[in-house]
Each structure stands twice: as structure tokens, then as C-alpha cells.
Design a protein around this motif. Structure first.
Motif, short mmCIF file in Angstrom:
data_model
loop_
_atom_site.label_atom_id
_atom_site.label_comp_id
_atom_site.label_asym_id
_atom_site.label_seq_id
_atom_site.Cartn_x
_atom_site.Cartn_y
_atom_site.Cartn_z
N ILE A 84 63.38 4.24 -42.78
CA ILE A 84 64.26 5.17 -42.00
C ILE A 84 63.66 5.53 -40.70
O ILE A 84 62.58 5.85 -40.59
CB ILE A 84 64.21 6.77 -42.95
CG1 ILE A 84 64.62 6.42 -44.45
CG2 ILE A 84 64.80 7.65 -42.42
CD1 ILE A 84 64.19 7.71 -45.51
N TYR A 85 64.53 5.80 -39.70
CA TYR A 85 64.13 5.84 -38.53
C TYR A 85 65.19 6.35 -37.62
O TYR A 85 66.46 6.49 -37.86
CB TYR A 85 64.11 4.33 -37.81
CG TYR A 85 65.15 3.38 -38.09
CD1 TYR A 85 66.06 3.21 -36.97
CD2 TYR A 85 65.41 2.50 -39.49
CE1 TYR A 85 67.23 2.42 -37.48
CE2 TYR A 85 66.59 1.86 -39.54
CZ TYR A 85 67.34 1.79 -38.63
OH TYR A 85 68.56 0.95 -38.64
N SER A 86 64.61 6.75 -36.49
CA SER A 86 65.61 7.46 -35.43
C SER A 86 66.26 6.15 -34.74
O SER A 86 65.45 5.66 -33.85
CB SER A 86 65.08 8.44 -34.44
OG SER A 86 66.08 8.98 -33.79
N MET A 87 67.53 6.04 -34.74
CA MET A 87 68.17 5.01 -33.89
C MET A 87 68.14 5.56 -32.45
O MET A 87 67.78 6.67 -32.07
CB MET A 87 69.65 4.64 -34.47
CG MET A 87 69.78 4.21 -35.84
SD MET A 87 71.22 3.90 -36.33
CE MET A 87 72.08 5.66 -36.42
N ASN A 88 68.52 4.75 -31.66
CA ASN A 88 68.62 4.79 -30.12
C ASN A 88 69.70 5.75 -29.69
O ASN A 88 69.65 6.03 -28.45
CB ASN A 88 68.51 3.62 -29.21
CG ASN A 88 69.43 2.52 -29.33
OD1 ASN A 88 70.62 3.10 -29.94
ND2 ASN A 88 69.27 1.50 -28.89
N ASN A 89 70.55 6.19 -30.68
CA ASN A 89 71.53 6.98 -30.18
C ASN A 89 71.39 8.58 -30.78
O ASN A 89 72.24 9.38 -30.77
CB ASN A 89 72.79 6.58 -30.66
CG ASN A 89 72.99 6.36 -32.15
OD1 ASN A 89 71.99 6.80 -32.87
ND2 ASN A 89 74.12 5.95 -32.86
N GLY A 90 70.01 8.60 -31.40
CA GLY A 90 69.61 10.18 -31.97
C GLY A 90 70.29 10.56 -33.11
O GLY A 90 70.21 11.62 -33.43
N ARG A 91 70.42 9.62 -34.04
CA ARG A 91 70.86 9.88 -35.36
C ARG A 91 69.91 8.76 -36.20
O ARG A 91 69.43 7.85 -35.87
CB ARG A 91 72.42 9.19 -35.62
CG ARG A 91 73.07 10.09 -34.83
CD ARG A 91 74.50 9.24 -34.48
NE ARG A 91 75.76 10.00 -34.36
CZ ARG A 91 76.02 10.64 -33.15
NH1 ARG A 91 75.10 10.41 -32.39
NH2 ARG A 91 77.07 11.55 -32.88
N TRP A 92 69.67 9.57 -37.58
CA TRP A 92 68.85 8.81 -38.32
C TRP A 92 69.79 7.76 -39.12
O TRP A 92 70.56 7.83 -39.38
CB TRP A 92 68.40 9.93 -39.53
CG TRP A 92 67.62 10.75 -38.96
CD1 TRP A 92 67.85 12.20 -39.07
CD2 TRP A 92 66.22 10.93 -38.60
NE1 TRP A 92 66.66 12.93 -38.60
CE2 TRP A 92 65.74 12.25 -38.15
CE3 TRP A 92 65.24 9.58 -38.28
CZ2 TRP A 92 64.47 12.17 -37.69
CZ3 TRP A 92 64.06 9.79 -37.91
CH2 TRP A 92 63.69 11.11 -37.79
N GLY A 93 68.93 6.51 -39.09
CA GLY A 93 69.44 5.41 -39.83
C GLY A 93 68.42 4.69 -41.03
O GLY A 93 67.27 5.16 -40.73
N TYR A 110 72.06 -0.03 -42.25
CA TYR A 110 72.90 0.04 -43.40
C TYR A 110 73.50 1.32 -44.06
O TYR A 110 74.71 1.24 -44.36
CB TYR A 110 72.03 -0.39 -44.63
CG TYR A 110 71.55 -1.88 -44.68
CD1 TYR A 110 72.62 -2.96 -44.51
CD2 TYR A 110 70.46 -2.23 -44.77
CE1 TYR A 110 72.16 -4.38 -44.52
CE2 TYR A 110 69.81 -3.56 -44.54
CZ TYR A 110 70.83 -4.43 -44.60
OH TYR A 110 70.37 -5.95 -44.23
N VAL A 111 72.78 2.41 -43.66
CA VAL A 111 73.32 3.85 -43.89
C VAL A 111 72.64 4.70 -42.70
O VAL A 111 71.77 4.52 -42.16
CB VAL A 111 72.56 4.15 -45.22
CG1 VAL A 111 72.72 5.77 -45.51
CG2 VAL A 111 73.07 3.33 -46.25
N PHE A 112 73.66 5.45 -42.25
CA PHE A 112 73.16 6.42 -41.28
C PHE A 112 73.90 7.81 -41.48
O PHE A 112 74.89 8.01 -42.06
CB PHE A 112 73.50 5.82 -39.85
CG PHE A 112 74.92 6.04 -39.28
CD1 PHE A 112 75.07 7.04 -38.17
CD2 PHE A 112 76.01 5.41 -39.92
CE1 PHE A 112 76.50 7.11 -37.92
CE2 PHE A 112 77.28 5.89 -39.41
CZ PHE A 112 77.39 6.88 -38.24
N ASN A 113 73.48 8.79 -40.42
CA ASN A 113 73.94 9.91 -40.51
C ASN A 113 74.77 10.26 -39.26
O ASN A 113 73.88 10.17 -38.27
CB ASN A 113 72.83 11.16 -40.85
CG ASN A 113 73.33 12.54 -41.19
OD1 ASN A 113 73.86 13.18 -40.45
ND2 ASN A 113 73.18 13.11 -42.39
#
Length: 205
Positions: A84-93, A110-113
């Protein structure tokens, strides 16, 4: 399959390290730094439930010490190389080894918010989760919650109790049976014909 997250209208980029109990972070919007927000208590263990699509990412995730993704906390599955990580667009993935190889500087998962987290931990986001099977699909059934560290130990104990002992390969079983027959022949005065007969029976595994 892994998919690229749809490009958001804003692109907040965290610029300060976000490990510890409480810290602050500046977000970058349209090329300039603007609002700041607080990052509160970072959970040690998160539990993810994905009922449809990429169900294999479901499970427990432990906080990775001395590591971050785009300067936000990073959690790793206790069962697999999934994060679970913060993507470089500021969303959790939620992604795997390919995202790790890129240092999580990516917009794939695979899954993101779909909600820019602005410092909120994954379990504090209400709804907005999507999976990539077969295409990006909103799924209110996807849940992320904080659990106690003891849950990880309990699950590990359960797995050990229910673990089925691994059987040796058939070829090893046959070799062991042959060796046993040879040993018995050395101690008993048996004819070659009798030995071959007993050996054939033991090798019928």
C-alpha cells in the motif's frame, strides 16, 4: 491486471517525509506549493478486503520501518510482495513488485482510491476505492481498516497450526524404500530373487 490510474484534475505531490506520529506536508497544485495538512497517527497494521476483481490483494499489511513511498508511509503485505503506497498523483494505491521497482514513482496499481488523500491514512478514506478487473470499477465493498498488531501474530499461529506437512517427492520416497530394502538384505540371509520381489513391492508407491 495492473492498470494506470486515470489522470486526476489536480496533482498533489507530497514534499516532506511523513513517517512518525504527526507531521505536516505541502501539496503541489498547478506547479506551485499551496495548502498544508497534518498527517496524524500512522497505523502499524492495515487490513484490506477486496471482494471482487483483484481479490488477491486482500490481507494484512504491516508498516515498513525506515521506508516511504513518495514521502508517505509504506505498508507491505505479510503474505506476499504487495504494497500500500502513495502514488505520485497523491492517491493511495495497492500494487506489487513492478511498482516497487519504480520506487513507487508511478500512477499504476491493482487497486486505488480515487480521492486525493491530502495526508489522510488509507483507512480514513470513506469510499472511492476501485479495482482494475476488467477495467477501473468503483467497488464500495473494498474496505481498508486499522487492526491491532496482535492480529498478525494470531494469523501466523493459525497458519502454523493448519499447515500440512510437506510430503517428500515420489522419487525420494522410492529411493528411501530401495535403501531400506538394501539394508534389510544386508542383515538377512535372503536370496536375490526374494530381495527383488520385496523391493518391487516397496517401490509400488
Amino acid at each position: 491486471s495492473r492498470s494506470e490510474v486515470p489522470t486526476p484534475p489536480l496533482n498533489p505531490r507530497p514534499r516532506s517525509r511523513a513517517m512518525g506520529v504527526s507531521t505536516s506536508c505541502s501539496c503541489k497544485e498547478n506547479g506551485s506549493f499551496s495548502r498544508r495538512h497534518e498527517i496524524h497517527i500512522v497505523p502499524q497494521v492495515l487490513e484490506v478486503h477486496v471482494p471482487r476483481g483483484c481479490k488477491w490483494v486482500s490481507g494484512l499489511y504491516k508498516l515498513v520501518d525506515d521506508a516511504n513511498a513518495n514521502r508517505y508511509p509504506l505498508w507491505k503485505s505479510v503474505d506476499a510482495d504487495i504494497f500500500i503506497y502513495s502514488m505520485n498523483n497523491g492517491r493511495w494505491g495497492i500494487g506489487a513488485h513492478q511498482e516497487k521497482a519504480q520506487g513507487f514513482d508511478t500512477e499504476t496499481a491493482y487497486v486505488f482510491n480515487d480521492t486525493p488523500h491530502e495526508g489522510l491514512m488509507p483507512h480514513h478514506l470513506m469510499g472511492g476505492w476501485m479495482h482494475s478487473r476488467p477495467a477501473w470499477t468503483p467497488d464500495e465493498g473494498i474496505k481498508c481498516r486499522e487492526v491491532d498488531v496482535s492480529v498478525v501474530l494470531e494469523r501466523a499461529d493459525e497458519k502454523r497450526k493448519h499447515k500440512v506437512p510437506r510430503q517428500p517427492p515420489k522419487i525420494m520416497q522410492q529411493a528411501a524404500a530401495k535403501q531400506q530394502a538394501v539394508n534389510e538384505a544386508a542383515s538377512d540371509d535372503k536370496s536375490d530373487e526374494k530381495l527383488e520381489e520385496e523391493l518391487a513391492k516397496k517401490l509400488e508407491v
